[in-house]
Design a protein around this motif. Structure first.
Motif: not given
Length: 336
Positions: A119-120, A151, A155, A168, A179
């Motif tokens: 997750t980026c 972000l 997610a 992440p 998140i």
């Protein structure tokens, strides 16, 4: 007692004797295998700087998934290269984004295979940074808090597509808490977070940036990734992520940071992940192709060192080869 009463070599005399007293074992379940997915059809292209690692289009994932399953590897880490990039990385959180497509495909092929979604935003932004950038050139700044919202959207989109774990890797302050809250509010309370808690601004990422097409177009990532000289800072980062709800902590890279792995392992009781990163892989491959090293022995010794230092899981591009070697009962590093 000392020599000659004490003779340490007594317990090293034979392979069976060494097996009886071995302290650290590798197992196929220790490994997470990274996958790079790209747009298009019929694509299986070797990454030049990472021999044996490929870009796959979604329609070619089945052959790779079946091989991974057959070897007993239980988890993959998914990276996606989008068709289009923009300043905020829109493709990262689109319903039909490349990671989302690949996740749905993998879960349809192998529901029991654990899909870890990186997750980026860096693969998805046209500037290659891991968040929203304001300004240009030397005055450019990655906006921490504005990036968090994107972000979270990423997610949630990944979880909705079927990702089993959200990982992440952006190193924004507060990213785990944001998140976690976003996942919970979207009804994904059961989805764990594997936090890239201790991610250094490292020279060992070069081949990955080719593979993921994610190199920064200007500047570097030193304002958000960690200084390689620091270890107390690593403990502060890990403590923040644990307090914010991380289910697993990661140290990245692995090989040059085994001291960090050890202190994080000793301080926190969460599962610890170590990323055996791209340059660590590529250096071994390059030397092996020249005939300078025994690739099998080097790889298994390195992975054993990571586990001995405290890794519960190891993300590694060597995973498939390592499992084959372990299943072959390679004498001094056999699995149990």
């Amino acid at each position: 007692m000392t020599f000659p009463i004490t003779r340490h070599r007594r317990l090293r005399r034979t392979p069976a004797m060494r097996n009886l007293v071995r302290e650290t074992y590798l197992h196929p379940h220790d490994f997470v295998y990274p996958l790079f997915v790209v747009p298009g059809e019929g694509v299986k292209t070797e990454i030049a700087s990472m021999p044996g690692v490929y870009h796959y289009s979604v329609d070619r994932l089945e052959e790779e998934v079946r091989e991974i399953q057959a070897l007993g590897i239980q988890a993959v880490l998914l990276f996606g290269i989008p068709e289009h990039k923009d300043p905020i990385g829109t493709s990262a959180f689109e319903t039909d984004g490349i990671v989302q497509q690949a996740t749905r495909r993998i879960k349809a092929l192998a529901p029991e295979l654990v899909v870890v979604a990186d997750t980026c935003l860096c693969e998805f932004t046209d500037h290659g940074h891991c968040g929203v950038v304001h300004g240009t050139g030397a005055s450019a700044v990655v906006d921490n808090d504005e990036s968090l919202a994107l972000l979270v959207r990423t997610a949630v989109s990944q979880a909705a597509a079927g990702a089993d774990i959200i990982a992440p890797s952006n190193m924004m302050d507060g990213f785990v808490g944001a998140i976690r809250q976003g996942l919970d509010e979207a009804g994904f309370e059961e989805i764990p977070i594997m936090s890239y808690a201790v991610k250094y601004s490292s020279a060992y990422y070069g081949p990955f940036r080719e593979a993921a097409q994610s190199a920064p177009q200007f500047g570097d990532r030193k304002t958000y990734q960690m200084d390689p000289a620091n270890v107390r800072e690593a403990l502060r980062e890990a403590a923040s992520d644990a307090a914010e709800g991380a289910d697993m902590l990661m140290v990245k890279p692995g090989l040059a940071y085994l001291d960090v792995v050890r202190v994080v392992k000793e301080r926190f009781d969460l599962p610890l992940v170590v990323y055996n990163v791209s340059a660590e892989y590529s250096m071994v491959k390059a030397a092996a192709l020249q005939g300078w090293i025994d690739e099998r022995a080097i790889v298994l010794e390195t992975l054993t060192g990571m586990k001995r230092a405290g890794a519960d899981l190891i993300i590694t591009y060597h995973a498939k080869d390592a499992v084959r070697w372990l299943n072959g009962q390679y004498s001094d590093f056999q699995s149990r």
